[in-house]
Scaffold this motif. Structure first.
Motif, short mmCIF file in Angstrom:
data_model
loop_
_atom_site.label_atom_id
_atom_site.label_comp_id
_atom_site.label_asym_id
_atom_site.label_seq_id
_atom_site.Cartn_x
_atom_site.Cartn_y
_atom_site.Cartn_z
N GLU A 123 -65.19 38.97 0.94
CA GLU A 123 -66.52 38.88 0.33
C GLU A 123 -66.63 37.66 -0.60
OE1 GLU A 123 -69.41 40.39 0.95
OE2 GLU A 123 -68.18 41.17 2.61
N THR A 124 -65.57 37.46 -1.38
CA THR A 124 -65.55 36.31 -2.30
C THR A 124 -65.45 34.99 -1.53
OG1 THR A 124 -64.70 37.61 -4.14
CG2 THR A 124 -64.18 35.27 -4.16
N ILE A 125 -64.64 35.01 -0.47
CA ILE A 125 -64.53 33.82 0.38
C ILE A 125 -65.91 33.48 0.96
CG2 ILE A 125 -63.63 33.02 2.61
CD1 ILE A 125 -60.98 34.47 1.90
N LYS A 126 -66.62 34.50 1.42
CA LYS A 126 -67.96 34.27 2.01
C LYS A 126 -68.92 33.68 0.99
CE LYS A 126 -67.96 37.68 5.75
NZ LYS A 126 -68.28 39.10 6.05
N LYS A 127 -68.78 34.11 -0.25
CA LYS A 127 -69.65 33.54 -1.29
C LYS A 127 -69.38 32.04 -1.44
CE LYS A 127 -71.20 33.65 -6.01
NZ LYS A 127 -71.17 34.23 -7.35
N ALA A 128 -68.08 31.68 -1.45
CA ALA A 128 -67.71 30.26 -1.59
C ALA A 128 -68.23 29.46 -0.39
CB ALA A 128 -66.20 30.12 -1.73
N LEU A 129 -68.17 30.06 0.79
CA LEU A 129 -68.69 29.38 2.00
C LEU A 129 -70.21 29.21 1.88
CD1 LEU A 129 -66.59 31.15 4.80
CD2 LEU A 129 -66.33 28.79 3.99
N ALA A 130 -70.88 30.23 1.36
CA ALA A 130 -72.34 30.16 1.21
C ALA A 130 -72.73 29.16 0.13
CB ALA A 130 -72.89 31.54 0.89
N MET A 131 -71.82 28.92 -0.83
CA MET A 131 -72.10 27.91 -1.86
C MET A 131 -71.91 26.50 -1.29
SD MET A 131 -70.34 29.64 -5.25
CE MET A 131 -70.73 28.35 -6.45
N GLY A 132 -71.15 26.37 -0.18
CA GLY A 132 -71.05 25.05 0.44
C GLY A 132 -69.67 24.62 0.91
N CYS A 133 -68.65 25.49 0.80
CA CYS A 133 -67.34 25.14 1.35
C CYS A 133 -67.46 25.10 2.88
CB CYS A 133 -66.28 26.14 0.93
SG CYS A 133 -65.98 26.15 -0.85
N ASP A 134 -66.62 24.26 3.53
CA ASP A 134 -66.74 24.08 4.99
C ASP A 134 -66.01 25.16 5.77
OD1 ASP A 134 -68.20 21.53 5.14
OD2 ASP A 134 -66.45 20.78 4.03
N ASN A 135 -64.80 25.50 5.33
CA ASN A 135 -64.03 26.53 6.02
C ASN A 135 -63.14 27.25 5.01
OD1 ASN A 135 -61.91 24.79 5.53
ND2 ASN A 135 -61.78 24.05 7.64
N ALA A 136 -62.44 28.27 5.52
CA ALA A 136 -61.71 29.10 4.57
C ALA A 136 -60.35 29.53 5.11
CB ALA A 136 -62.53 30.34 4.24
N VAL A 137 -59.45 29.80 4.18
CA VAL A 137 -58.16 30.39 4.51
C VAL A 137 -58.03 31.67 3.69
CG1 VAL A 137 -55.67 30.10 4.42
CG2 VAL A 137 -57.12 28.15 4.92
N HIS A 138 -57.80 32.76 4.41
CA HIS A 138 -57.56 34.03 3.74
C HIS A 138 -56.08 34.37 3.93
CE1 HIS A 138 -58.02 38.69 3.81
NE2 HIS A 138 -57.46 38.26 2.71
N ILE A 139 -55.33 34.30 2.85
CA ILE A 139 -53.92 34.69 2.91
C ILE A 139 -53.87 36.18 2.63
CG2 ILE A 139 -51.61 34.32 1.95
CD1 ILE A 139 -52.39 31.40 1.50
N GLN A 140 -53.61 36.94 3.68
CA GLN A 140 -53.72 38.39 3.60
C GLN A 140 -52.51 38.99 2.88
OE1 GLN A 140 -54.26 39.06 7.86
NE2 GLN A 140 -56.38 39.65 7.43
N ASP A 141 -52.82 39.73 1.82
CA ASP A 141 -51.76 40.31 1.01
C ASP A 141 -52.27 41.56 0.31
OD1 ASP A 141 -49.61 40.88 -0.57
OD2 ASP A 141 -49.63 38.98 -1.68
N THR A 142 -51.77 42.71 0.72
CA THR A 142 -52.25 43.95 0.11
C THR A 142 -51.53 44.25 -1.21
OG1 THR A 142 -50.65 45.15 1.47
CG2 THR A 142 -52.92 45.06 2.29
N THR A 143 -50.48 43.49 -1.53
CA THR A 143 -49.76 43.75 -2.79
C THR A 143 -49.84 42.54 -3.72
OG1 THR A 143 -47.66 43.01 -1.82
CG2 THR A 143 -48.14 45.37 -1.71
N VAL A 144 -50.96 41.83 -3.63
CA VAL A 144 -51.11 40.59 -4.41
C VAL A 144 -50.98 40.84 -5.91
CG1 VAL A 144 -53.66 40.72 -4.49
CG2 VAL A 144 -52.52 38.50 -4.65
N SER A 145 -51.47 41.99 -6.40
CA SER A 145 -51.44 42.23 -7.84
C SER A 145 -50.03 42.46 -8.38
CB SER A 145 -52.33 43.43 -8.20
OG SER A 145 -51.83 44.60 -7.57
#
Lengths: 303, 258
Positions: free
Chosen positions: B71-93
């Motif tokens: 969702e946050t990545i999509k916001k950045a894309l909607a603000m004007g970023c060209d593409n995205a990388v989502h590094i998937q991590d369920t234990t990031v915290s």
């Protein structure tokens, strides 16, 4: 245990927060050594060893070069801890040093409890207890969290120097905005925070300030949003105030704001969030919607 | 020119926080997540530079975390970023700033980024370490806490915010990394057409294990509320009654009123 304390110097002066490092070191225990990029004629009141590089030569801000000098000092002294103030200088330099030494960093320590470092999180609403997993650690301490201690005496100075080779250049300082409103002299300050909701509502906060014969102040988000001019900002990067009465309207109480107003004789905070950190510093916390409470209080006072 | 902006998804800070089962971080149940506020300024500055440089410049947004961070990545894309990388991590915290920085640096090391933008810190963990550590690992020039930014032919001119309201003017040669402070710019709200356009932009998902090479360097043993220091009075209830009570207190203190 040995600790290197990283002093701070800016525009010809030792920064007062430097002495808070000694307050922290006293709680840690063990011996101390100080590192400072400063000026030989402006020495700290400290009777230990001081590794001193001249700011005239090494720049007041040159993190690449300061890192290099500090790493050389670390190699000579072999300390257990390297302690910075969590300031624009400290949070910038500390991670570089920790990365180079491949050691733990614990940021913005507010207390030591049973050997664990207490640090704030979630906008200062919560705390974490943290311990380094490496034997040596880089630490930064929150300004104002530890008492300022002047050990007294004159340091044994060891001069250090090195040539700059980085791709970063410090051009110079830009002075702070002119203070048209000198909040430092005000007896009553009514400050607006993010909780006021929108620019139009600033008039409501101003009305309370006027009714009380005080000045309008503001927290950072309100200034950043352009609702109130920067010269009315209270906090680390704005003005430090000490009024008889401080009324914080919709201000959460981030440490940067609190640092600017905690010398107020009496603080009244209005916030709808009962967990807001401002509650820790307020004499009275009113849990209410600012936009309902403030106009009602203004009307009552005007009666 | 290749630009990267790193964003973190954090809970709304107005939330009430409670410890999770581990006792060392917050319980995510009932929390609303959003883009870390500092990172909004980083995205805005990166997008402005992207617009200024025009064709031939690629702006990538990166985020680490579970599926909710999309969702946050999509916001950045909607603000004007060209593409995205989502590094998937369920234990990031559970990872410390050193590990997060190492993951980002490992991803970025062979991508030839010229400029990386990050927030100066996160609102939840608030270590102010990740950006600078990424720069150290990549051997990028770096400055922090910027409230002013300009770019011209491989030179970045920044204004750093310093205590007391003064600013330090610092220039950097690319490749460089800057950490962004609140007030650097006015982050835009994504418009509906841009939100629609963003749906077509690529989000590359990568498992964090591909970049995970380090052990944590700090251990969190306890997540808790601060001890209340002051014995301040807490008032709540009907606004009319509150006003009377507060007026009485102010009068008693003879601060303001007769």
């Amino acid at each position: 245990m040995k600790t290197i304390l990283i002093g701070e110097y800016r525009e010809g002066k030792m920064l007062d927060a430097t002495y808070e490092l000694f307050g922290f070191a006293r709680q840690l225990g063990g011996e101390t050594v100080m590192f400072l990029v400063g000026d030989e004629t402006v020495l700290p009141a400290y009777d230990g060893t001081l590794y001193l590089a001249e700011a005239v030569q090494c720049g007041e801000y040159n993190p690449e070069l300061h890192k290099k000098l500090l790493l050389e000092t670390v190699q000579k002294e072999n300390p257990d801890n390297i302690v910075f103030i969590h300031s624009s200088y400290g949070w910038d330099l500390a991670p570089r040093v920790a990365a180079a030494l491949k050691v733990a960093q614990v940021s913005e320590i507010v207390d030591i409890i049973d050997g664990g470092f207490e640090v704030g999180c979630c906008n200062a609403k919560m705390r974490r207890t943290v311990t380094p997993a490496t034997s040596r650690a880089v630490l930064t301490i929150q300004t104002g969290a530890f008492p300022a201690v002047q050990p007294g005496g004159t340091p044994a100075v060891i001069k250090i120097s090195s040539d700059s080779d980085g791709s970063l250049t410090f051009v110079g300082y830009e002075p702070a905005d002119k203070k048209d409103v000198d909040l430092a002299k005000a007896d009553i300050i009514v400050s607006a925070g993010r909780g006021v909701g929108k620019k139009d509502n600033i008039a409501i906060i101003q009305a309370l300030a006027t009714a009380l014969g005080g000045e309008l102040g503001a927290s950072r988000p309100v200034v950043d949003a352009g609702w109130v001019p920067h010269n009315q900002q209270v906090g680390t990067t704005g003005q430090t105030v000490s009024p008889k009465l401080y009324i914080a309207c919709g201000i959460s109480g981030a440490i940067q704001h609190v640092a600017g107003m905690k010398k107020a004789d009496f603080t009244l905070a209005i916030n709808k969030d009962r967990d807001a950190p401002i509650g820790e510093f307020a004499d009275v916390l009113v849990i209410a919607d600012v936009m309902q409470f403030v106009p009602a209080l203004t009307a009552k006072i005007a009666q | 020119m290749k630009l990267l902006v790193c964003v973190k998804q954090v809970p709304d800070m107005e939330s009430r926080f409670k410890p999770d089962a581990s006792g060392v971080w917050y319980n995510e149940a009932d929390l609303a997540f959003r883009m870390n506020e500092y990172d909004e300024y980083a995205v805005e500055q990166a997008v402005r530079l992207r617009e200024e440089l025009g064709e031939g410049t690629l702006l990538t947004v990166l985020s680490i975390g579970p599926d909710r961070v999309v969702e946050t990545i999509k916001k950045a894309l909607a603000m004007g970023c060209d593409n995205a990388v989502h590094i998937q991590d369920t234990t990031v915290s559970a990872k410390d700033p050193w590990q997060i920085a190492s993951i980002i640096a490992t991803y970025a090391q062979d991508k030839q980024f010229d400029l990386i933008f990050t927030g100066m810190q996160s609102q939840d963990r608030g270590s102010a370490q990740v950006g600078v550590t990424v720069a150290e690992l990549l051997k990028f020039s770096c400055t922090t806490t910027i409230v002013g930014f300009a770019y011209d032919s491989c030179t970045v001119t920044t204004k750093r915010e310093i205590e007391g309201g003064i600013k330090g003017v610092v220039t950097l040669k690319t490749p460089a990394l800057v950490t962004c402070q609140l007030g650097l710019n006015i982050p835009r709200y994504p418009t509906l057409p841009n939100i629609m356009k963003a749906k077509k932009k690529e989000i590359v998902a990568i498992q964090v294990t591909d970049f995970m090479t380090t052990e944590s360097r700090v251990t969190t043993t306890h997540f808790h509320s601060p001890m209340k220091k002051s014995g301040g009075i807490v008032l709540e209830g009907d606004v009319g009654e509150l006003v009377d009570k507060v007026r009485a207190i102010l009068k008693e203190k003879s601060l303001v009123l007769r």
